[in-house]
Design an enzyme around this catalytic site. Structure first.
Site, mmCIF file in Angstrom:
data_model
loop_
_atom_site.group_PDB
_atom_site.id
_atom_site.type_symbol
_atom_site.label_atom_id
_atom_site.label_comp_id
_atom_site.label_asym_id
_atom_site.label_seq_id
_atom_site.Cartn_x
_atom_site.Cartn_y
_atom_site.Cartn_z
ATOM 1 N N PRO A 195 1.117 -4.097 -10.752
ATOM 2 C CA PRO A 195 1.809 -5.018 -11.508
ATOM 3 C C PRO A 195 3.115 -4.555 -11.681
ATOM 4 O O PRO A 195 3.581 -3.705 -11.535
ATOM 5 C CB PRO A 195 1.490 -4.173 -12.917
ATOM 6 C CG PRO A 195 0.450 -2.779 -12.545
ATOM 7 C CD PRO A 195 0.287 -2.950 -11.131
ATOM 8 N N GLU A 198 -4.912 -6.660 -2.959
ATOM 9 C CA GLU A 198 -4.677 -6.143 -3.356
ATOM 10 C C GLU A 198 -3.315 -7.066 -4.157
ATOM 11 O O GLU A 198 -2.143 -6.594 -3.271
ATOM 12 C CB GLU A 198 -4.422 -4.663 -2.991
ATOM 13 C CG GLU A 198 -3.392 -3.445 -3.772
ATOM 14 C CD GLU A 198 -3.937 -2.359 -2.775
ATOM 15 O OE1 GLU A 198 -4.637 -1.852 -2.604
ATOM 16 O OE2 GLU A 198 -2.234 -2.689 -2.841
#
Length: 610
Positions: free
Chosen positions: A23, A20
């Site tokens: 941004p 995971e």
């Protein structure tokens, strides 16, 4: 490819895993995340996921990043999607953008209500819970057959909900019955309760894959913040093992890797759990070490990724005309550029190396809030991208401020440890800030509400219980630093004093909600305010203050005032006060460069009249 299909056909001898990422907040961090994903992709994850950010705050960057990894490089990507702050039509826009980019997987979440729970209302009444997203996608002729849908689960209970375990299991079953294909869990540090929870999930008739979230411990301070933020229960044995080594970052990291390995081995040994979801926080070394120690590296899943790291040949910077830089290996980038991209050759394959900071050390010791703004991990929050503010905490600890005197009193109470948190810190005042408590108290009594600070330190041992960090046998240094909110007239007095009496020793940044920024730091100036010297290593700079990082934090700091204000009803004195502070005050960050004089910053600010 749909993740559910990949899991169903997965035939490797070892469990699969997914990574995971979030941004990054800065263009440079976004640019430098791409080669990091490239390096981790060599480990052949079954998929990667990209978080959406609290309240959809990173929606454009999330779609950009997920689109790059999926459509440009062929890494099957799971795009997180939340209900919070989604205006009518935004869900459709996000799903269409994902579909166009070839993304077939979404993780449907309600999302943490960044405006508080009691007074939080959905922007789009169609979407108030994660199940609403699941039902909507499954009922849509446009999206139903295209997307594989994941949902979140909380083995130890959701930190913001008071539902009992059976109620939580019923909610999870409703989401699966509505059409969810897989489950990703919140992180945990105790394997036995998790395995018991899995048995209860299966007893409810839930048969879809369960992918447990695992996050290796990075630093002691970030671990404490995370477990508080996520409501994670920690076994006493883990805390007992961490406490003697909490001031040695490398030992904490090593312990975190070993603990993650032990947990994964235990939960996968029964054969019930077929895969692991690594919450990387955009950090790579610990995840790599965990997989190596598990001896999973080198085993290939059924579909190999296209993105290959460390291939020979020069690197190319690719400039997105409306977003961020990327770093792409030209040997794997054939036919991936579009007309919106223009490439340019660079002579420096490692943009963080040299006089500014070595990229290899960006995340070794990420103890500074500012860190290096070029780091992919700059600005990391919790697993799902939450803000960390709790309405319950706000009302019970921070009360009902109705005047600026009330706010001054609250900050003083926090400084004196009468409350355990503030809107700007989920943890009590740090031991090092306690060493400068009288100075922080004086500033706050002036109405300069201090929210961050550090004392000057000239060569403390890296094992020092208050100031130490990094491996043993080193020395650490700090410049005096303080950050506070002030009214404009006080800012102007501070600026005048810096200009007339600073003599080049004092640098500052100041910014307001309206986007104005004042500073005496050159546009390309970078102030390293924390650094360390260790045997056999280059100088490591862990906290750097410059314009980009200040502006990024400034935006977050002013959003915290808005979140706090939303805990109170519209029209209330509390909300009006907090919103007026947000509109009218300036955030000021001041550094004094004379780290050899412990009182240099405080003498400059507090002696004489401003």
């Amino acid at each position: 490819m749909k993740l559910s299909d990949k899991i169903a056909t997965y035939n490797s001898s070892r469990p699969f895993y997914t990574f995971e990422f979030f941004p990054p907040r800065t263009d440079q961090g976004f640019e430098n995340l791409i080669p990091r994903i490239s390096r981790l992709s060599v480990l052949n994850p079954l998929a990667i996921s990209v978080t959406w950010g609290a309240g959809g705050s990173t929606r454009e960057r999330s779609i950009d990043l997920a689109g790059l990894t999926q459509s440009e490089y062929g890494i099957d990507t799971v795009l997180h999607l939340t209900c919070t702050n989604m205006l009518p039509g935004m869900v459709d826009d996000a799903l269409r953008a994902a579909k166009v980019r070839g993304i077939q997987n979404v993780l449907a979440l309600r999302g943490d209500p960044s405006r508080g729970t009691e007074h939080w209302t959905p922007v789009d009444s169609q979407f108030t819970r994660g199940i609403d997203l699941v039902k909507y996608i499954r009922s849509s002729p446009e999206f139903s057959s295209h997307f594989c849908i994941g949902v979140a689960a909380y083995p130890e209970g959701h930190p913001d909900r008071e539902t009992d375990e059976d109620g939580s299991l019923n909610v999870l079953k409703e989401k699966v019955d509505a059409g969810a294909d897989f489950i990703v869990t919140q992180l945990f540090y105790d394997a036995d309760p998790f395995l018991e929870w899995v048995d209860k999930v299966r007893a409810k008739g839930i048969t879809v894959p369960i992918i447990p979230g695992v996050m290796p411990i990075q630093t002691y301070s970030s671990f404490l913040r995370l477990i508080k933020l996520c409501g994670v229960k920690v076994p006493p044995s883990v805390m007992a093992a961490l406490e003697p080594i909490c001031h040695d970052d490398q030992l904490v990291k090593d312990y975190g890797v070993g603990l993650a390995v032990d947990i994964i081995r235990k939960i996968t040994s029964t054969g019930t759990i077929k895969g692991i979801h690594f919450c990387t926080l955009n950090l790579e070394k610990s995840v790599q070490l965990v997989i190596e120690k598990l001896q999973w590296a080198g085993s290939s899943p059924t579909t190999k990724n296209k993105l290959i790291a460390d291939a020979p040949g020069p690197m190319i910077h690719v400039q997105l005309t409306n977003s961020s830089d990327l770093v792409i290996d030209p040997t794997t980038a054939t036919n991936t550029a579009t007309s919106a991209l223009t490439s340019k050759q660079t002579s420096d394959p490692d943009p963080g190396r040299g006089e500014l900071n070595n990229a290899a050390t960006w995340d070794d010791f990420p103890n500074g809030r500012f860190g290096d703004y070029k780091s992919p991990a700059f600005g990391a929050q919790d697993q799902w991208g939450g803000s960390g503010l709790s309405q319950y905490e706000g009302l019970s600890e921070w009360g009902h401020p109705k005047s600026t005197d009330d706010l001054t009193s609250l900050i003083l109470r926090y400084l004196h440890s009468e409350v355990s948190s503030s809107p700007f810190s989920s943890l009590p005042l740090s031991p090092e800030s306690l060493t400068i408590l009288p100075h922080l108290e004086q500033l706050t009594k002036r109405g300069w509400w201090t929210i961050s600070s550090q004392p000057a330190v000239d060569g403390a041992c890296s094992t020092d219980e208050i100031f130490g960090w990094g491996p043993r046998g080193g020395y650490v240094y700090q410049k005096g630093f303080v950050e506070f909110f002030v009214e404009k007239q006080d800012l102007e007095k501070i600026e005048k004093k810096i200009k007339e009496k600073g003599q080049g020793w004092v640098h500052y940044f100041a910014g307001n909600l309206q986007g104005e920024c004042r500073s005496n730091v050159p546009d390309d100036g970078r102030n390293a305010v924390t650094w360390g010297m260790f045997p056999g290593q280059e100088i490591t700079q862990t906290t750097i203050i410059e314009r980009e990082s200040f502006l990024t934090w400034k935006d977050e700091a002013f959003s915290i005032w808005a979140e706090w204000a939303s805990f109170y009803p519209p029209g209330s004195e509390e909300r009006e006060l907090l919103n007026s502070v947000r509109r009218e005050r300036w955030l000021v960050s001041i550094v004094h460069h004379d780290y050899k004089r412990p009182d240099a910053l405080w003498t400059f600010l507090l002696d004489g009249e401003l």
